[in-house]
Design a protein around this motif. Sequence first.
Motif, short mmCIF file in Angstrom:
data_model
loop_
_atom_site.label_atom_id
_atom_site.label_comp_id
_atom_site.label_asym_id
_atom_site.label_seq_id
_atom_site.Cartn_x
_atom_site.Cartn_y
_atom_site.Cartn_z
N PRO A 260 0.79 -1.20 -0.08
CA PRO A 260 0.08 -0.01 0.00
C PRO A 260 0.77 1.34 0.08
O PRO A 260 0.52 2.18 -0.64
CB PRO A 260 -0.79 -0.20 1.21
N TYR A 261 1.91 1.29 0.73
CA TYR A 261 2.74 2.32 0.83
C TYR A 261 3.90 2.04 0.08
O TYR A 261 5.14 1.74 0.38
CB TYR A 261 3.28 2.86 2.24
N ARG A 262 3.75 2.18 -1.36
CA ARG A 262 4.98 1.63 -2.29
C ARG A 262 6.07 2.35 -1.83
O ARG A 262 6.53 3.45 -1.85
CB ARG A 262 4.50 1.90 -3.77
N ASP B 233 6.45 -2.58 6.72
CA ASP B 233 7.34 -3.07 6.02
C ASP B 233 8.78 -3.61 6.81
O ASP B 233 9.34 -4.55 6.41
CB ASP B 233 8.11 -1.85 4.88
#
Length: 535
Positions: free
Chosen positions: A318-320, A381
């Motif tokens: 989602p938070y590339r 992450d």
Amino acid sequence: MPPTTEAMSGRLASPATASPAAASPSKYLVLGLALATWMEFYTYDGVNLVLPDMAGTLGLSRDQASWILTTYLSALFFGVPLSIWMAGHVGYLRYIIGSAAAFAATSVACALAPDFTTLLFWRAMQGFAGAGLTMWWRAGIYMVMPLPQRSQSMARASVMLYLATAIGLLFCGYVTDNFTWRLIFLPNVVFAAIAIRLLLLYFPDVPRPADARAKGVDKLGILLLGIAVVSLQIVLSRGEIDDWFGSSRIQLLTWIGLIALLLFATWQLSAKNTTPLLQLRLLANRNVQAAIALGLFAGIILTGSLYALPEFLRNVFPYRLSATQAGRIMCAYALAAATIRPLVTMAIARFGQRKVIAFAFAMLALSMLLFARLMTTATPDTYYVLPLILYAFCLAPMLSATSSGTVGKVPLAQQLDAVAIYMSFRQFGASFGVTLVTILLNWRETLHSSRLYESVRGGESRTLAWTNQAAHFAIARTGASPIDAQHIAIGMLSQEASRQAATLAYADTFLFMAAIGVVALCFVPLMSPTVRAKQ
């Protein structure tokens, strides 16, 4: 990660063929060999990290972008069997220096490639040159270091190469985000220049082998192997796009590749072939059979999993993550492997290769299962660092114990041929692993997408409530009209469903890798047990 070998040629390791310089260990020679191989490690992992940026610049799909890796690995696979003959034919020093120079030159060409087709060509040339670096860097250590110091020197060089991977991931991420991915290839010119200088000064004078294989050329073997590799590479690259065996072209190329491969094996075993590229008669050896099986599985798992994680973090998460952020996460496995590697030699000496390899595959399965468990749209992450560290506990011992426990037990005079067979299957597994992951991701993503959309249609009241809430949010935040807000809400729902489907597909891929690790464990007993001296 490219394959490594702990066992090398008996002809090179034998005191009868080593030059007097071998009695005087040279740290500069070891440094030169390590720097030459540093390029290959650095480049492979760097390209894998910035593949999404390369795809964006060149306008490529995920399938097409994977060709940048598989083309390189297939050329490396083709170059491994040829590297034995070429080194003996032109001389060891000339071959290693030529490989380093060619790798640097093709790196510059990759940086300057104006389009996708040109880039693929130079990546193939780069992979062919990389075969010489991968196969022969350890031979220099065997020639320069006395027998009692070889294991320690191997461990030190391996640590350098793992550190090269970590530094490369950090450097390539930073350069790509702040400048362009094309610049990641240029440091190879500096590495090659320093390595060649050191090799010219310190590489010992080792005479070429005098056997017929070094003097002759297996032209038919080279031709058949080339046809097989090129045909099957096109099948692996174009299969997903051309509907696999629904395409007459894919069918034709598959038959051509398989027939060429069969003819190659037949010619290598023929008594009329006095200069075979590969001594396939060694396949009757139990340890060579173990090397083939374990090497194939290791190639699929190690390369496939390392290809999948950056793709997820940079394209689906989602938070590339940027290349820099993903590089910081990915370098955890290389740093952990560098820390672990000095302990591997002691572990093998105490427990034997079979137990160490079993431990490595068990850690691999655990790492892949943890990846699958963490593969959600809500996982931070940094959580992926733990399975990467577990992955290092597989990588460091597996590469060392597999080679020393299989081809290392082959009679000394046949070890180089056994190494070539082992590494050929390792490289085939590596190329196949990337393609397999790409196919699996596309298949599972399509399946999960259909299931998610059926679920959305089945829960119409909940779907309607969600879209109405999203539409009100869009109106409040952007001032959109009610009709435009509904379109925005439907687009958000579609985007979220696609992300969920892709996330589930990546989780399935890591589960599949864990299953392969469990299957690989079943082949460990094929290795002959290590005979340790009585205390």
